[in-house]
Design a protein around this motif. Structure first.
Motif, mmCIF file in Angstrom:
data_model
loop_
_atom_site.group_PDB
_atom_site.id
_atom_site.type_symbol
_atom_site.label_atom_id
_atom_site.label_comp_id
_atom_site.label_asym_id
_atom_site.label_seq_id
_atom_site.Cartn_x
_atom_site.Cartn_y
_atom_site.Cartn_z
ATOM 1 N N SER A 155 1.246 -1.425 0.103
ATOM 2 C CA SER A 155 0.629 -0.010 -0.203
ATOM 3 C C SER A 155 0.617 1.383 0.250
ATOM 4 N N VAL A 156 0.650 1.847 -0.947
ATOM 5 C CA VAL A 156 0.548 3.388 -0.705
ATOM 6 C C VAL A 156 0.091 4.727 -0.259
ATOM 7 N N ALA A 157 0.601 5.519 0.723
ATOM 8 C CA ALA A 157 0.375 6.677 1.370
ATOM 9 C C ALA A 157 1.036 8.341 0.960
ATOM 10 N N ALA A 158 0.771 9.178 0.583
ATOM 11 C CA ALA A 158 1.677 10.432 0.360
ATOM 12 C C ALA A 158 1.957 11.482 1.925
ATOM 13 N N GLU A 159 2.831 11.206 2.135
ATOM 14 C CA GLU A 159 2.627 12.175 3.395
ATOM 15 C C GLU A 159 3.332 13.441 3.036
ATOM 16 N N GLY A 160 2.638 14.925 2.803
ATOM 17 C CA GLY A 160 3.078 15.893 1.972
ATOM 18 C C GLY A 160 3.683 15.419 0.580
ATOM 19 N N HIS A 161 5.100 15.963 0.140
ATOM 20 C CA HIS A 161 6.033 14.859 -1.006
ATOM 21 C C HIS A 161 6.648 13.913 -0.354
ATOM 22 N N VAL A 162 6.588 12.972 -0.158
ATOM 23 C CA VAL A 162 6.940 11.655 0.810
ATOM 24 C C VAL A 162 6.030 10.608 0.454
ATOM 25 N N ALA A 163 6.102 9.258 -0.568
ATOM 26 C CA ALA A 163 5.562 8.344 -0.696
ATOM 27 C C ALA A 163 5.328 7.208 0.816
ATOM 28 N N VAL A 164 5.275 6.525 1.435
ATOM 29 C CA VAL A 164 4.846 5.955 2.495
ATOM 30 C C VAL A 164 4.507 4.879 1.858
ATOM 31 N N ILE A 165 5.630 4.298 1.320
ATOM 32 C CA ILE A 165 4.819 2.473 1.254
ATOM 33 C C ILE A 165 5.294 1.549 2.251
ATOM 34 N N THR A 166 3.590 0.820 2.445
ATOM 35 C CA THR A 166 4.567 -0.509 3.636
ATOM 36 C C THR A 166 3.891 -1.478 2.975
ATOM 37 N N MET A 167 4.440 -2.567 3.003
ATOM 38 C CA MET A 167 4.553 -4.433 2.961
ATOM 39 C C MET A 167 3.947 -4.374 3.725
ATOM 40 N N ASP A 168 2.943 -5.585 3.752
ATOM 41 C CA ASP A 168 1.992 -5.856 4.615
ATOM 42 C C ASP A 168 1.712 -6.792 4.125
ATOM 43 N N ARG A 169 2.935 -8.664 4.325
ATOM 44 C CA ARG A 169 2.445 -9.605 4.289
ATOM 45 C C ARG A 169 2.960 -10.544 5.336
ATOM 46 N N PRO A 170 1.762 -10.247 6.628
ATOM 47 C CA PRO A 170 2.291 -11.343 7.624
ATOM 48 C C PRO A 170 2.863 -13.163 7.835
ATOM 49 N N PRO A 171 3.540 -13.270 8.218
ATOM 50 C CA PRO A 171 4.437 -12.851 9.743
ATOM 51 C C PRO A 171 5.676 -11.756 9.307
ATOM 52 N N HIS A 172 5.929 -11.978 8.627
ATOM 53 C CA HIS A 172 7.489 -12.214 7.762
ATOM 54 C C HIS A 172 7.899 -11.296 6.491
ATOM 55 N N ASN A 173 6.453 -10.799 5.539
ATOM 56 C CA ASN A 173 7.184 -10.272 4.487
ATOM 57 C C ASN A 173 7.463 -11.437 3.304
ATOM 58 N N HIS A 174 7.073 -11.934 3.624
ATOM 59 C CA HIS A 174 8.718 -12.870 2.035
ATOM 60 C C HIS A 174 8.216 -12.457 1.475
ATOM 61 N N VAL A 175 8.903 -12.531 0.529
ATOM 62 C CA VAL A 175 9.178 -12.001 -1.049
ATOM 63 C C VAL A 175 8.562 -13.672 -2.438
ATOM 64 N N SER A 176 7.699 -13.214 -2.911
ATOM 65 C CA SER A 176 7.104 -13.949 -4.226
ATOM 66 C C SER A 176 7.020 -12.666 -5.339
ATOM 67 N N VAL A 177 7.860 -13.648 -6.294
ATOM 68 C CA VAL A 177 7.739 -13.180 -8.469
ATOM 69 C C VAL A 177 6.259 -11.613 -7.817
ATOM 70 N N GLU A 178 5.328 -12.402 -7.189
ATOM 71 C CA GLU A 178 3.833 -11.171 -7.931
ATOM 72 C C GLU A 178 3.919 -10.505 -6.683
ATOM 73 N N PHE A 179 5.030 -10.516 -5.269
ATOM 74 C CA PHE A 179 4.660 -9.271 -4.276
ATOM 75 C C PHE A 179 5.954 -8.356 -4.391
ATOM 76 N N MET A 180 6.917 -9.030 -5.416
ATOM 77 C CA MET A 180 8.285 -7.955 -5.961
ATOM 78 C C MET A 180 7.146 -6.738 -7.199
ATOM 79 N N ARG A 181 6.691 -7.902 -8.565
ATOM 80 C CA ARG A 181 5.970 -7.118 -8.952
ATOM 81 C C ARG A 181 4.901 -5.716 -8.663
ATOM 82 N N ASP A 182 4.142 -6.016 -7.872
ATOM 83 C CA ASP A 182 3.502 -5.450 -7.175
ATOM 84 C C ASP A 182 4.022 -3.844 -6.071
ATOM 85 N N LEU A 183 5.411 -4.242 -5.528
ATOM 86 C CA LEU A 183 6.369 -3.246 -5.335
ATOM 87 C C LEU A 183 6.900 -2.506 -7.044
ATOM 88 N N ALA A 184 7.232 -3.275 -7.028
ATOM 89 C CA ALA A 184 8.083 -2.376 -8.263
ATOM 90 C C ALA A 184 6.736 -1.452 -8.980
#
Length: 258
Positions: free
Chosen positions: A10-39
């Motif tokens: 998810s992404v939220a704006a704080e003024g001119h700053v984007a705050v990106i939050t990874m939320d895949r509990p419990p360890h935020n393990h990566v996958s191809v889909e996770f990385m694609r969404d982040l990119a």
């Protein structure tokens, strides 16, 4: 700007700053889909003229514990790693500065994510590890290029050949960590640094960062090709199978060199 990119980003704006939050509990393990969404999130931020810098943060105990190799092998194999690295290269192509707020484990691909950022603010419990050799595996995510660039070749080799976990305070003089703050102050400290960057001229920020990173995405692309080749043959060894088992069982591997 505000929104979701896939299920876990998810992404939220704080003024001119984007705050990106990874939320895949419990360890935020990566996958191809996770990385694609982040990119995809970083590309959207680059396209938004109001945003000048990003904070990359994570929900839960750990920043990112990497790829869940134990689960993936149990379910029938790791499969191709190149698609994951294709998405990793897209991350390195982001145009605007990134501040990572790191708590808990940043291991394997999680270390790669932390190193991908321009700066790392860490809580005292943060631990950074390139634990691939403990799995009988070769480092990936471009770490054989990005880690020496950040901490120097000797410290990078130390991390990659021992697989040891480097605590935040230890990583501070190495340049692996830029600031250590209490866990409750972590996100605020990362946001303050991002805001300090974002108060400057946006075109100059992007231009200066591009010069200083020296086409890092192309270098990572070349290095991930080498890393994937090495991972390919190591994946077929007895030591890799033993490494996955030993990590799952939380013991030292009984390696035989074949």
């Amino acid at each position: 700007m505000q929104g979701k990119f896939g299920e876990h980003i998810s992404v939220a704006a704080e003024g001119h700053v984007a705050v990106i939050t990874m939320d895949r509990p419990p360890h935020n393990h990566v996958s191809v889909e996770f990385m694609r969404d982040l990119a995809n999130a970083f590309e959207a931020i680059d396209a938004d003229v109001e945003l000048r810098c990003s904070v990359l943060q994570a929900q839960g105990k750990n920043f990112c514990a990497g790829a869940d190799l134990v689960r993936r092998e149990t379910e029938g194999g790791l499969g191709a790693v190149n698609p994951l690295y294709d998405e990793a290269v897209r991350l390195f192509s982001a145009q605007k500065p990134i501040v990572a707020a790191v708590q808990g484990a940043a291991v394997g691909a999680g270390l790669g994510l932390a190193v991908m950022a321009d700066f790392r603010i860490a809580s005292p419990d943060a631990k950074f590890a390139a634990n691939f050799v403990k799995l009988g595996f070769h480092p990936g995510f471009g770490l054989t290029h990005t880690l020496p660039r950040l901490v120097g070749p000797t410290k990078a080799e130390l991390m990659c050949l021992t697989g040891r976990r480097v605590k935040a305070e230890e990583g501070l003089p190495w340049g692996l960590v830029d600031e250590v703050v209490p866990l409750e102050a972590l996100r605020g400290a990362a946001l303050r640094l991002a805001q300090e960057i974002a108060e400057n001229a946006p075109l100059a920020i992007v231009s200066t960062r591009k010069t200083m990173r020296c086409d890092l995405a192309a270098a990572v692309r070349a290095q991930t090709d080498i890393e994937a080749k090495e991972q390919g043959w190591l994946r077929d060894t007895e030591d890799y199978k033993e490494g996955v088992r030993s990590v799952a069982e939380r013991r030292v591997g009984n390696f035989v060199g074949r």
